[in-house]
Write a protein that holds these residues in place. Structure first.
Motif, PDB file in Angstrom:
ATOM      1  N   ALA A  37     -12.787  -5.180  50.068  1.00  0.00           N
ATOM      2  CA  ALA A  37     -13.047  -3.898  50.726  1.00  0.00           C
ATOM      3  C   ALA A  37     -13.438  -4.102  52.188  1.00  0.00           C
ATOM      4  O   ALA A  37     -13.129  -3.273  53.055  1.00  0.00           O
ATOM      5  N   GLN A  38     -14.125  -5.209  52.467  1.00  0.00           N
ATOM      6  CA  GLN A  38     -14.543  -5.510  53.836  1.00  0.00           C
ATOM      7  C   GLN A  38     -13.426  -6.118  54.679  1.00  0.00           C
ATOM      8  O   GLN A  38     -13.523  -6.171  55.903  1.00  0.00           O
ATOM      9  N   SER A  39     -12.386  -6.573  54.034  1.00  0.00           N
ATOM     10  CA  SER A  39     -11.310  -7.281  54.723  1.00  0.00           C
ATOM     11  C   SER A  39     -10.533  -6.361  55.659  1.00  0.00           C
ATOM     12  O   SER A  39     -10.295  -5.194  55.366  1.00  0.00           O
ATOM     13  N   ALA A  40     -10.125  -6.931  56.804  1.00  0.00           N
ATOM     14  CA  ALA A  40      -9.295  -6.203  57.760  1.00  0.00           C
ATOM     15  C   ALA A  40      -7.864  -6.715  57.769  1.00  0.00           C
ATOM     16  O   ALA A  40      -7.057  -6.326  58.613  1.00  0.00           O
ATOM     17  N   LYS A  87     -21.594 -30.257  49.639  1.00  0.00           N
ATOM     18  CA  LYS A  87     -20.448 -31.167  49.731  1.00  0.00           C
ATOM     19  C   LYS A  87     -19.165 -30.384  50.001  1.00  0.00           C
ATOM     20  O   LYS A  87     -18.317 -30.814  50.785  1.00  0.00           O
ATOM     21  N   ALA A  88     -19.036 -29.237  49.335  1.00  0.00           N
ATOM     22  CA  ALA A  88     -17.844 -28.402  49.541  1.00  0.00           C
ATOM     23  C   ALA A  88     -17.775 -27.918  50.987  1.00  0.00           C
ATOM     24  O   ALA A  88     -16.698 -27.915  51.610  1.00  0.00           O
ATOM     25  N   LEU A  89     -18.914 -27.508  51.547  1.00  0.00           N
ATOM     26  CA  LEU A  89     -18.948 -27.040  52.931  1.00  0.00           C
ATOM     27  C   LEU A  89     -18.644 -28.169  53.905  1.00  0.00           C
ATOM     28  O   LEU A  89     -18.055 -27.950  54.962  1.00  0.00           O
ATOM     29  N   ASP A  90     -19.048 -29.378  53.567  1.00  0.00           N
ATOM     30  CA  ASP A  90     -18.726 -30.523  54.416  1.00  0.00           C
ATOM     31  C   ASP A  90     -17.215 -30.738  54.519  1.00  0.00           C
ATOM     32  O   ASP A  90     -16.706 -31.155  55.564  1.00  0.00           O
ATOM     33  N   HIS A  91     -16.518 -30.464  53.432  1.00  0.00           N
ATOM     34  CA  HIS A  91     -15.083 -30.742  53.376  1.00  0.00           C
ATOM     35  C   HIS A  91     -14.231 -29.624  53.956  1.00  0.00           C
ATOM     36  O   HIS A  91     -13.220 -29.883  54.624  1.00  0.00           O
ATOM     37  N   PHE A  92     -14.630 -28.369  53.696  1.00  0.00           N
ATOM     38  CA  PHE A  92     -13.705 -27.280  54.044  1.00  0.00           C
ATOM     39  C   PHE A  92     -14.443 -25.954  54.080  1.00  0.00           C
ATOM     40  O   PHE A  92     -15.252 -25.653  53.197  1.00  0.00           O
ATOM     41  N   LEU A  93     -14.154 -25.141  55.103  1.00  0.00           N
ATOM     42  CA  LEU A  93     -14.682 -23.790  55.204  1.00  0.00           C
ATOM     43  C   LEU A  93     -13.545 -22.792  54.973  1.00  0.00           C
ATOM     44  O   LEU A  93     -12.492 -22.891  55.613  1.00  0.00           O
ATOM     45  N   LEU A  94     -13.786 -21.848  54.093  1.00  0.00           N
ATOM     46  CA  LEU A  94     -12.743 -20.876  53.755  1.00  0.00           C
ATOM     47  C   LEU A  94     -12.319 -20.059  54.966  1.00  0.00           C
ATOM     48  O   LEU A  94     -11.171 -19.635  55.065  1.00  0.00           O
ATOM     49  N   ARG A  95     -13.247 -19.870  55.908  1.00  0.00           N
ATOM     50  CA  ARG A  95     -12.909 -19.059  57.077  1.00  0.00           C
ATOM     51  C   ARG A  95     -11.784 -19.674  57.914  1.00  0.00           C
ATOM     52  O   ARG A  95     -11.140 -18.973  58.706  1.00  0.00           O
ATOM     53  N   GLU A  96     -11.564 -20.998  57.768  1.00  0.00           N
ATOM     54  CA  GLU A  96     -10.472 -21.631  58.503  1.00  0.00           C
ATOM     55  C   GLU A  96      -9.123 -21.063  58.085  1.00  0.00           C
ATOM     56  O   GLU A  96      -8.142 -21.162  58.824  1.00  0.00           O
ATOM     57  N   ILE A  97      -9.084 -20.451  56.918  1.00  0.00           N
ATOM     58  CA  ILE A  97      -7.877 -19.768  56.441  1.00  0.00           C
ATOM     59  C   ILE A  97      -8.028 -18.263  56.582  1.00  0.00           C
ATOM     60  O   ILE A  97      -7.229 -17.610  57.266  1.00  0.00           O
ATOM     61  N   VAL A  98      -9.038 -17.678  55.940  1.00  0.00           N
ATOM     62  CA  VAL A  98      -9.100 -16.213  55.814  1.00  0.00           C
ATOM     63  C   VAL A  98      -9.345 -15.512  57.146  1.00  0.00           C
ATOM     64  O   VAL A  98      -8.923 -14.358  57.315  1.00  0.00           O
ATOM     65  N   ASP A  99     -10.014 -16.162  58.092  1.00  0.00           N
ATOM     66  CA  ASP A  99     -10.262 -15.510  59.379  1.00  0.00           C
ATOM     67  C   ASP A  99      -8.996 -15.372  60.215  1.00  0.00           C
ATOM     68  O   ASP A  99      -8.998 -14.635  61.222  1.00  0.00           O
ATOM     69  N   HIS A 100      -7.939 -16.072  59.832  1.00  0.00           N
ATOM     70  CA  HIS A 100      -6.722 -16.072  60.645  1.00  0.00           C
ATOM     71  C   HIS A 100      -5.489 -15.605  59.859  1.00  0.00           C
ATOM     72  O   HIS A 100      -4.365 -15.876  60.276  1.00  0.00           O
ATOM     73  N   LEU A 101      -5.708 -14.908  58.758  1.00  0.00           N
ATOM     74  CA  LEU A 101      -4.568 -14.531  57.920  1.00  0.00           C
ATOM     75  C   LEU A 101      -3.580 -13.628  58.639  1.00  0.00           C
ATOM     76  O   LEU A 101      -2.376 -13.688  58.379  1.00  0.00           O
TER      77      LEU A 101
END
Length: 473
Positions: A37-40, A87-101
């Motif tokens: 719902a918050q997604s643009a 550990k998950a945050l050290d490896h990968f941030l989801l925003r690297e994908i979803v912020d640029h969809l």
């Protein structure tokens, strides 16, 4: 009675577990709906990707400060789960994908490679996560959605133009034969790159630390600047730096021109006071001044000087390595040992961070995701060990560096920002330990080293060499 009591306890345990799963499932759905719902995001295919990621609760472990189910606050569970999340945050941030969809050209080759590798290997979510979050594993249809989208973005935005062997299914692309440049600017940039007038005492040029006959580096742990001063960090190669997403280990320069404007005024490197001092010296060369005015009618300026140097640096690319020829379909370009080394390189996910054209230079990564590199190093921390943190002051960026490209790596030792690895053998062993979490037999390490030797390319049709050292380290 005793048997009935045990059965009753088991029943209560099962009922409690099922109740927890039901709550978690409800919570998951609430979070997914809230995020969507918050997604643009507007692009239909991108929205589908976003839904798959949220359907499988990727945000819990790959988004800082995400709202998570109650069980993370339970004793014992809290420390285990928080450790997994960190550990998950050290490896990968989801925003690297979803912020640029909606602007996928901004997504790096590394971010796409990381996501694809996880999908191909069916590695996420973890089994312990799935036990509570039923239905969170990617099904075949969801895997296809992600893989199709990843490869479409790679095809549209990351493949080198007019380059044989470029493939949307490969994490690594061959180097193109050339980049578009302006020859007149290139010629001026070449002169300026080799000019000692850029330094305060006329002793140091760009080529002093980035020798074109020594792999684009000086093969020193740290470079020697004006008045014999020593820098604090290993000089990266200039070759193929045009393919990096930023410049310097900490990413403080966004472009090649920005990078070219840094060292002249670093008091430990070239030590000039300002552009006026440099320009006054350059204007004494009547021939250079006349040539410069032909290309830049407003004459010498900081912007024009760095623009010319950057244009020259765009010509310093090294295509047609044996590995490039292998990517283009020549299976005989690599030896059996090198092919095995490449297979290991992929198996241990080296090709996720060392992805793209330059096999690196696409992202910032933490030095030591599987073990504490700096504690094991056993020497005091320096300001240069801070990495990206020095620019952002974000605690997550401490010890996070721009990933170096691996092209011509056999020529550019010593290795790492601190030059802690003297040769490729050590570098491979250390990367396997600190980034992949494995120790391999010596033959496997040797095969990976052999593979890295296949990354030495050509400059102007001739195999690049380092005149200072023997390539076979």
């Amino acid at each position: 009675m005793k048997k009935k009591g045990i059965l009753s306890l088991v029943g209560l345990g099962v009922a409690g577990f099922l109740a927890t799963v039901a709550y978690v499932n409800h919570f998951d759905n609430q979070q997914k709906e809230k995020l969507l719902a918050q997604s643009a995001v507007q692009n239909p295919s991108a929205k589908l990707v976003e839904q798959v990621l949220y359907d499988n609760q990727c945000q819990y472990c790959h988004t800082p400060n995400a709202e998570v189910p109650f069980y993370i606050n339970l004793p014992i569970v809290n420390s285990i789960m928080q450790d997994d999340i960190n550990k998950a945050l050290d490896h990968f941030l989801l925003r690297e994908i979803v912020d640029h969809l909606d602007n996928p050209q901004q997504i790096s080759a590394t971010a796409l490679a990381k996501l694809e590798r996880v999908v191909i290997n069916d590695e996420m979510p973890t089994k312990s996560f799935v036990h509570l979050h039923w239905g969170s594993s990617l099904n075949a249809e969801e895997q296809k959605v992600l893989l199709d989208w990843i490869r479409k973005q790679r095809q549209d935005h990351l493949l080198p133009a007019n380059t044989e062997g470029a493939s949307a299914t490969s994490f690594i692309q061959p180097i193109p034969d050339s980049l578009k440049t302006e020859p007149a600017k290139v010629a001026l940039g070449n002169l300026l790159f080799h000019s000692t007038a850029l330094s305060g005492d006329d002793t140091i040029s760009c080529a002093s630390c980035h020798g074109l006959n020594t792999g684009g580096v000086d093969n020193l742990a740290t470079s020697t600047g004006i008045h014999g001063q020593k820098g604090g960090i290993n000089a990266p190669t200039l070759y193929n730096s045009a393919f990096n997403f930023v410049q310097f280990w900490d990413g403080r320069a966004a472009t090649l021109a920005d990078q070219a404007g840094g060292p002249p005024f670093n008091p430990v490197e070239m030590g000039s006071k300002d552009w006026a001092e440099i320009i006054a010296k350059l204007e004494q060369d009547a021939e250079l001044k006349a040539a410069f005015l032909q290309v830049y009618p407003n004459g010498f300026s900081g912007d024009n000087i760095t623009n010319a140097i950057a244009e020259f640096e765009k010509t310093l690319i090294t295509p047609n390595s044996p590995f490039d020829r292998y990517l283009k379909g020549d299976a005989s370009a690599l030896t059996a040992s090198q092919q095995h080394g490449y297979a290991l390189f992929q198996q241990y996910k080296c090709d996720t961070c060392h992805s793209g054209i330059n096999m690196g230079g696409n992202s910032y990564e933490l030095m030591g995701t599987k073990a504490n590199y700096f504690a094991d190093r056993g020497t005091p921390l320096t300001a240069d060990d801070n990495g990206r943190f020095s620019q952002t002051q974000d605690p997550r960026d401490k010890h996070r560096f721009k990933v170096p490209g691996l092209r011509n790596i056999a020529l550019t030792g010593p290795y790492f920002h601190d030059a802690n690895a003297e040769n490729l053998q050590q570098a491979v062993e250390m990367m396997l330990k600190y980034q992949s979490g494995v120790t391999l037999p010596q033959q496997d390490v040797s095969d990976m080293v052999d593979f890295l030797h296949s990354l030495t390319g050509e400059l102007n049709g001739k195999t690049l060499v380092n005149e200072k050292v023997n390539e076979k380290q």
